[in-house]
Design a protein around this motif. Structure first.
Motif, PDB file in Angstrom:
ATOM      1  N   MET A 775       0.857  -1.194   0.000  1.00 14.36           N
ATOM      2  CA  MET A 775       0.000   0.000   0.000  1.00 14.36           C
ATOM      3  C   MET A 775       0.890   1.239   0.000  1.00 14.36           C
ATOM      4  SD  MET A 775      -2.810  -1.078   2.887  1.00 14.36           S
ATOM      5  CE  MET A 775      -3.481   0.583   2.888  1.00 14.36           C
ATOM      6  N   LYS A 776       1.100   1.825  -1.143  1.00 19.41           N
ATOM      7  CA  LYS A 776       1.890   3.045  -1.221  1.00 19.41           C
ATOM      8  C   LYS A 776       1.163   4.137  -0.443  1.00 19.41           C
ATOM      9  CE  LYS A 776       5.291   5.552  -2.860  1.00 19.41           C
ATOM     10  NZ  LYS A 776       6.703   5.293  -2.506  1.00 19.41           N
ATOM     11  N   GLY A 777       1.766   4.592   0.642  1.00 24.06           N
ATOM     12  CA  GLY A 777       1.112   5.572   1.499  1.00 24.06           C
ATOM     13  C   GLY A 777       0.456   4.958   2.718  1.00 24.06           C
ATOM     14  N   GLY A 778       0.628   3.646   2.906  1.00 24.66           N
ATOM     15  CA  GLY A 778       0.033   2.975   4.054  1.00 24.66           C
ATOM     16  C   GLY A 778       1.044   2.750   5.164  1.00 24.66           C
ATOM     17  N   ASN A 779       0.633   2.982   6.412  1.00 29.37           N
ATOM     18  CA  ASN A 779       1.486   2.770   7.574  1.00 29.37           C
ATOM     19  C   ASN A 779       0.689   2.084   8.680  1.00 29.37           C
ATOM     20  OD1 ASN A 779       4.230   4.344   7.210  1.00 29.37           O
ATOM     21  ND2 ASN A 779       2.618   5.636   6.329  1.00 29.37           N
ATOM     22  N   PHE A 780       1.363   1.205   9.412  1.00 27.40           N
ATOM     23  CA  PHE A 780       0.726   0.455  10.486  1.00 27.40           C
ATOM     24  C   PHE A 780       1.466   0.721  11.785  1.00 27.40           C
ATOM     25  CE2 PHE A 780       0.367  -3.344  13.158  1.00 27.40           C
ATOM     26  CZ  PHE A 780      -1.017  -3.435  13.273  1.00 27.40           C
ATOM     27  N   ASN A 781       0.699   0.960  12.872  1.00 26.05           N
ATOM     28  CA  ASN A 781       1.274   1.171  14.191  1.00 26.05           C
ATOM     29  C   ASN A 781       0.532   0.305  15.200  1.00 26.05           C
ATOM     30  OD1 ASN A 781       3.395   3.456  14.905  1.00 26.05           O
ATOM     31  ND2 ASN A 781       2.294   4.083  13.058  1.00 26.05           N
ATOM     32  N   ALA A 782       1.290  -0.302  16.103  1.00 22.47           N
ATOM     33  CA  ALA A 782       0.702  -1.114  17.174  1.00 22.47           C
ATOM     34  C   ALA A 782       1.338  -0.725  18.496  1.00 22.47           C
ATOM     35  CB  ALA A 782       0.907  -2.599  16.900  1.00 22.47           C
ATOM     36  N   THR A 783       0.511  -0.513  19.511  1.00 22.92           N
ATOM     37  CA  THR A 783       0.979  -0.173  20.852  1.00 22.92           C
ATOM     38  C   THR A 783       0.415  -1.182  21.839  1.00 22.92           C
ATOM     39  OG1 THR A 783       1.087   2.190  20.324  1.00 22.92           O
ATOM     40  CG2 THR A 783       1.059   1.585  22.646  1.00 22.92           C
ATOM     41  N   SER A 784       1.309  -1.826  22.574  1.00 22.80           N
ATOM     42  CA  SER A 784       0.907  -2.788  23.602  1.00 22.80           C
ATOM     43  C   SER A 784       1.147  -2.178  24.973  1.00 22.80           C
ATOM     44  CB  SER A 784       1.698  -4.092  23.463  1.00 22.80           C
ATOM     45  OG  SER A 784       1.505  -4.673  22.183  1.00 22.80           O
ATOM     46  N   ARG A 785       0.167  -2.313  25.868  1.00 21.30           N
ATOM     47  CA  ARG A 785       0.261  -1.757  27.218  1.00 21.30           C
ATOM     48  C   ARG A 785       0.030  -2.860  28.237  1.00 21.30           C
ATOM     49  NH1 ARG A 785      -4.256   0.455  27.469  1.00 21.30           N
ATOM     50  NH2 ARG A 785      -4.985   0.197  25.320  1.00 21.30           N
ATOM     51  N   ILE A 786       0.863  -2.874  29.271  1.00 21.24           N
ATOM     52  CA  ILE A 786       0.701  -3.849  30.344  1.00 21.24           C
ATOM     53  C   ILE A 786       1.064  -3.193  31.665  1.00 21.24           C
ATOM     54  CG2 ILE A 786       3.063  -4.730  29.987  1.00 21.24           C
ATOM     55  CD1 ILE A 786       2.016  -7.469  30.938  1.00 21.24           C
ATOM     56  N   GLY A 787       0.291  -3.488  32.682  1.00 24.49           N
ATOM     57  CA  GLY A 787       0.562  -2.920  33.994  1.00 24.49           C
ATOM     58  C   GLY A 787       0.051  -3.831  35.097  1.00 24.49           C
ATOM     59  N   TYR A 788       0.808  -3.880  36.181  1.00 24.58           N
ATOM     60  CA  TYR A 788       0.380  -4.661  37.350  1.00 24.58           C
ATOM     61  C   TYR A 788       0.837  -3.904  38.585  1.00 24.58           C
ATOM     62  CZ  TYR A 788      -0.367  -8.444  40.667  1.00 24.58           C
ATOM     63  OH  TYR A 788      -0.807  -9.194  41.723  1.00 24.58           O
ATOM     64  N   ASN A 789      -0.099  -3.638  39.490  1.00 18.79           N
ATOM     65  CA  ASN A 789       0.286  -2.955  40.710  1.00 18.79           C
ATOM     66  C   ASN A 789      -0.422  -3.581  41.914  1.00 18.79           C
ATOM     67  OD1 ASN A 789      -2.142  -1.260  39.584  1.00 18.79           O
ATOM     68  ND2 ASN A 789      -2.048  -0.761  41.761  1.00 18.79           N
ATOM     69  N   GLN A 790       0.276  -3.550  43.032  1.00 16.11           N
ATOM     70  CA  GLN A 790      -0.274  -4.024  44.296  1.00 16.11           C
ATOM     71  C   GLN A 790      -0.257  -2.871  45.280  1.00 16.11           C
ATOM     72  OE1 GLN A 790       0.425  -8.026  46.184  1.00 16.11           O
ATOM     73  NE2 GLN A 790       1.666  -6.811  47.605  1.00 16.11           N
ATOM     74  N   ASP A 791      -1.433  -2.459  45.720  1.00 15.46           N
ATOM     75  CA  ASP A 791      -1.565  -1.403  46.706  1.00 15.46           C
ATOM     76  C   ASP A 791      -2.038  -2.022  48.022  1.00 15.46           C
ATOM     77  OD1 ASP A 791      -1.463   1.105  47.740  1.00 15.46           O
ATOM     78  OD2 ASP A 791      -2.699   2.029  46.174  1.00 15.46           O
ATOM     79  N   ALA A 792      -1.912  -1.280  49.102  1.00 12.91           N
ATOM     80  CA  ALA A 792      -2.266  -1.821  50.415  1.00 12.91           C
ATOM     81  C   ALA A 792      -3.037  -0.799  51.221  1.00 12.91           C
ATOM     82  CB  ALA A 792      -1.001  -2.245  51.184  1.00 12.91           C
TER      83      ALA A 792
END
Length: 968
Positions: A775-792
């Motif tokens: 695809m001339k002019g085509g762009n792909f972006n992927a963002t992965s997010r991960i988080g883990y928290n322990q509060d008390a």
């Protein structure tokens, strides 16, 4: 829907590939004098006759290059290498000759005075150390687009619905224009008001304090920032736009954004007014001096909740600080209000806001010794909101569910003056002076109805009903000065900087409250009625000053030692009086001793530290350590109680940066921080102002120590235009100051701060992007997010751990071809919340958002634009699992000479489904919230684009001149 998206992509891909011949040009570069094969030379292909860039590459280690996927046509090959003359060769790609092989191209030595055609740097991304620079010309935007529209197309960049910009997972807190402050670096004022076609490059970097920029020593002040480099032809003349629109339901939107540039003199003027919840400035501008240090914050002024897990209860607090340990998951369209402690401040997210603003930003070089940059900004916001929430509070052997309905109206006015002056005495000495002044006034009204029910052993009963009417008003100011003297010595690397600053603030607020409460037994009998009618008058002021210095001494060619010292003296006074209403006289004159306090507070510390920095060709690292002696004193003049606490605070730091190559780098940072309790957390005073949610300080609190580690990795393939940005953080806190919640009879809840262990958090953000060859002019972006928290927290004397896992994936496909600008995206978020105390309250939930946006230029200068968002939620409380679609559309006609004018008809929320729903997850509760938002409306808008260079309209040939070539 996914099948439809896939079919559309296949169709576009097939259409694009079917219309071109896949041609190739190749060869090798050689130094004609030494016969050396040239590696990392730039080879570009430009089309003839318009000289626009088609593609480019770098030669391999053996000097070989190859550029593929060329359509049929006439081209010019341009090869360049530092110290050698640029070589040009014309060639043609056709069906009969799809490959052009130049074999060996010999390049001659350059000599002074040579005039030739040189290709401007058309690489879409450049990496220079810690700075990533995006070539704005390589990312096509729709006509009359703003910088915000441009940022949405850059790899690793995200723009939230409210205009908040994130780069590589971090929130952008400052935006510069040509390296200078723009309206005190308010990000939204730059991204929403500057035109995309003014920008030549967008630089992403970690900003630091003036002192750190000067001596190159990392002092921990890093914040993510952008620098907008303007095009050369946009630095002389008048550029901007003026627009006005009116629609159904009396909706209006009008504004002016103009830039006057002439050499070093640059003036920008902004004026806007609308009632469409399009605020266009940050929450910090709304908070103004109420958010400043020592001012008590807006929460303290309200006598309600507190931030960061301190001792106050939130607005009907549920036992925890209003924001302490909270994870907020939002969904929904355009809104208007952010509710903090019951006081709606008018940010986007809920409610409908009418706002106006006016500002001027000025910068100039008055002489070769003196530079000045300053701004004045006024904003007004008025928000009306109907908020409904359902909260599940955790208790030791039960749960307390609260349904809360709040109607609120707020008004806020803020004046802000900022100035930055740099006086260069000589080549070794300079002075920076930065005064700032804020004035603010605000009023609010709210009608809050709350019903609370206890769920225990499978049964439920109502334990409390509460209605609160509040009227609040307040005003104040905040004035600060910052003076820096910087000196370079003749010996390279030896520097000295001295910093002196001070702050004065004064705030006054009156809060009238009428609280009606009813309490019930488990059998359903009402056992108490309570009516409170009182006013709380608060006066507070702050006087703070600090002084310090930093000295660097080179101990080798690539090694530097730094020594620093800071003394800080902060004094504040708070006088809060509460008066019950006198039934006989109708006035508020009955002093309530239990809710009346007068404090005099002081916080004095001395801090000394050192840093060792090593700079090598491929890497650099820094090791540092500081120790701080702190004296904290609070004198409760009303109760005759005094608190005195002295602490020793430690601040270890370390950082390592490695540059694998110019397009790939790794950074690791570690910071340790000791933090002592605040004065409000230490005060042994019970606050009944939010009854039945009461709070009390804890004089036995000890300081907490936190460890923070961040790792970032940046990679960009300049040949294949692939990018990878990774950002990982880990933090843990010893002796964390958290909340202890005790559920008392009659629905009363007591909150106090305590020290706990076992608190940590880890998160990661990974972004990858690449062009699509088919695809001339085509762009792909992927963002992965991960988080883990322990509060008390401590609930009914039992320790409770809150564990929150969050996963997210954002996918976006962008396609720009001729007259079409298309974007398709998908975002999926998963959250899992577990409580060690009450496992039956464990929950998990999803949020899906699928979006598409398109702009197409039709014949006769018509422009058709549309965007569509479909959101659905699962796992929420009944009534909050809402699925909805937000569809906006417009058609515009460009008119007048040079298409300066535009008439646009637009409709917002065509399907009339807009809503605002989000979830809060805190130490001891889960809360689902819904706010009122704008619904469907139509609007007709006229926009006139101002584009005058040197007093004349810019000729079309000047517009074309930036596309491909320039003459030396």
């Amino acid at each position: 829907m996914k099948k439809t998206y896939f079919a559309l992509l296949v169709l576009i891909s097939f259409s694009a590939s079917a219309q071109k011949i896949s041609g190739t040009v190749k060869g090798s570069l050689q130094d004609s004098t030494s016969a050396t094969l040239l590696s990392d030379a730039t080879v570009s292909v430009v089309s003839l006759p318009d000289s626009s860039l088609i593609s480019f590459t770098l030669t391999r280690s053996n000097g070989y290059f190859e550029i593929k996927n060329l359509a049929a046509g006439n081209y010019l090959l341009v090869a360049s290498f530092s110290g050698l003359q640029t070589k040009k060769k014309a060639f043609t790609i056709s069906a009969e000759k799809a490959t052009e092989d130049f074999s060996i191209i010999k390049m001659d030595r350059a000599y002074k005075g040579m005039q030739e055609v040189v290709i401007t740097d058309q690489s879409p991304v450049k990496i220079n150390g810690d700075t990533i620079s995006f070539n704005a010309n390589m990312f096509k935007t729709k006509p009359n687009a703003t910088v915000e529209d441009l940022l949405k197309k850059l790899p690793g960049m995200q723009v939230e619905k409210d205009g908040t910009v994130k780069a590589q997972g971090e929130t952008v807190q400052k935006v510069y224009v040509d390296g200078k402050e723009f309206f005190n670096n308010d990000p939204k004022l730059a991204t929403k008001n500057l035109s995309a076609d003014m920008v030549d490059a967008v630089e992403v970097f970690d900003d630091m304090s003036e002192q750190a920029k000067f001596n190159k020593i990392d002092d921990g002040s890093r914040t993510k920032a952008l620098n907008l480099k303007l095009k050369k032809d946009k630095k002389k003349g008048v550029f901007g736009k003026v627009y006005a629109g009116y629609g159904t339901d009396k909706r209006y939107d009008a504004g002016l954004s103009t830039n006057f540039f002439k050499g070093a003199t640059q003036t920008s003027v902004i004026a806007k007014a609308n009632n469409t919840s399009n605020i266009g400035f940050t929450l910090g501008d709304m908070l103004g001096m109420f958010n400043g240090p020592g001012g008590g914050g807006i929460m303290g002024a309200m006598g309600g909740g507190s931030l960061g897990g301190s001792s106050g209860s939130g607005s009907f607090g549920g036992g925890s600080g209003a924001m302490g340990g909270m994870n907020m998951i939002r969904a929904g369209g355009s809104g208007g209000g952010s509710n903090l402690g019951g006081f709606n401040l008018g940010s986007t997210g809920g409610g409908v806001t009418a706002s106006s603003q006016v500002g001027i930003n000025y910068r100039d070089t008055w002489s070769k010794y003196f530079e000045v940059n300053g701004s004045y900004f006024f904003n007004h916001a008025q928000t009306e909101n109907d908020r409904y929430s359902f909260r599940q509070n955790i208790a030791a052997d039960s749960s307390i569910n609260t349904a809360d309905r709040t109607y609120s109206k707020t008004r806020n006015n803020n004046h802000r003056f900022n100035l930055n002056m740099v006086y260069t005495i000589d080549s070794f000495n300079s002075i920076i002076y930065q005064p700032n002044l804020n004035f603010q006034s605000s009023q609010s009204f709210s009608d809050d109805t709350l019903n609370s029910a206890v769920v225990k052993n499978g049964s439920s009963y109502t334990n409390a009903e509460n209605r609160t009417l509040t009227n609040n008003s307040g005003d104040g100011y905040n004035f600060s000065n910052n003076l820096i003297w910087r000196k370079r010595f003749r010996k390279p690397g030896r520097t000295l900087s001295v910093n002196v600053s001070n702050t004065w603030s004064d705030n006054n607020r009156d809060a009238y409250s009428i609280i009606t409460s009813r309490f019930y037994t488990p059998n359903g009998f009402k056992w108490m009625d309570r009516l409170s009618d009182f006013v709380t008058r608060t006066e507070s002021n702050t006087n703070n000053y600090s002084a310090g210095f930093s000295y660097t001494e080179p101990i080798a060619r690539d090694k530097v030692m730094e020594f620093n010292y800071t003394h800080n003296d902060n004094h504040s006074n708070s006088d809060r009086k509460t008066f019950n209403k006198n039934i006989a006289s109708g006035t508020y004159d009955a002093l309530v001793d239990s809710l009346t306090n007068r404090f005099e507070n002081s916080n004095i510390y001395d801090r000394i530290g050192t840093n060792f920095r090593v700079v090598k060709k491929k890497y650099n690292y820094q090791l540092g350590f500081a120790v701080q002696q702190t004296s904290l004193e609070s004198d409760n003049l009303s109760k005759g109680k005094n608190i005195l606490q002295k602490n020793t605070n430690l601040f270890p730091t370390a950082s390592f940066n490695y540059q694998f190559q110019r397009s790939r780098s790794l950074r690791i940072n570690y910071r340790g921080r000791t933090a002592q309790p605040t004065i409000s957390q230490l005060q042994d005073v019970t606050d009944y102002s939010s009854y039945p949610y009461i709070s009390k300080g804890n004089p036995s609190l000890t300081q907490e120590f936190s460890h923070n580690v961040t790792l970032s990795y940046n990679f960009f393939d300049m040949i294949k235009f692939r990018n990878l940005f990774a950002f990982v953080t880990y933090s843990t806190t010893q002796n964390k100051i958290a909340n202890a919640i005790q559920n008392l009879p009659g629905g009363v809840q007591l909150t106090s701060p305590v020290n706990v262990e076992g608190v940590y958090a880890v998160s990661g953000n990974f972004n990858i992007g690449f062009p699509i060859k088919q695809m001339k002019g085509g762009n792909f972006n992927a963002t992965s997010r991960i988080g883990y928290n322990q509060d008390a927290s401590i609930v009914d004397r039992i320790k409770n751990f809150t564990r929150n896992l969050s996963l997210g994936e954002d996918l976006r496909l962008s396609y720009n071809k001729d007259k079409l600008d298309l974007g398709i995206s998908a975002s999926i978020s998963y959250n899992q919340v577990k409580y060690s105390l009450q496992e039956r309250n464990n929950t998990s939930y999803f949020m899906h958002v699928y979006s598409a946006d398109a702009t197409y230029t039709l014949p006769k200068n018509f422009i058709l634009s549309t965007d569509f968002d479909y959101t659905f939620n699962t796992g929420r409380t009944d009534g909050f699992n809402q699925n909805y679609a937000i569809w906006n559309g417009s058609i515009a006609k460009q008119v007048l000479k040079n298409k300066r004018g535009e008439i646009k008809a637009s409709v917002f929320d065509i399907l009339n489904q807009n809503t605002s729903v989000y979830r809060n997850v805190a130490q001891n509760y889960i809360e689902d919230v819904q706010n009122s938002v704008l619904k469907r409306y139509f609007m007709l808008t006229f926009t006139y684009n101002i584009n005058r260079m040197g007093g004349r309209s810019m000729p079309p040939m000047m517009e074309r001149a930036t596309k491909g070539i320039r003459l030396n």
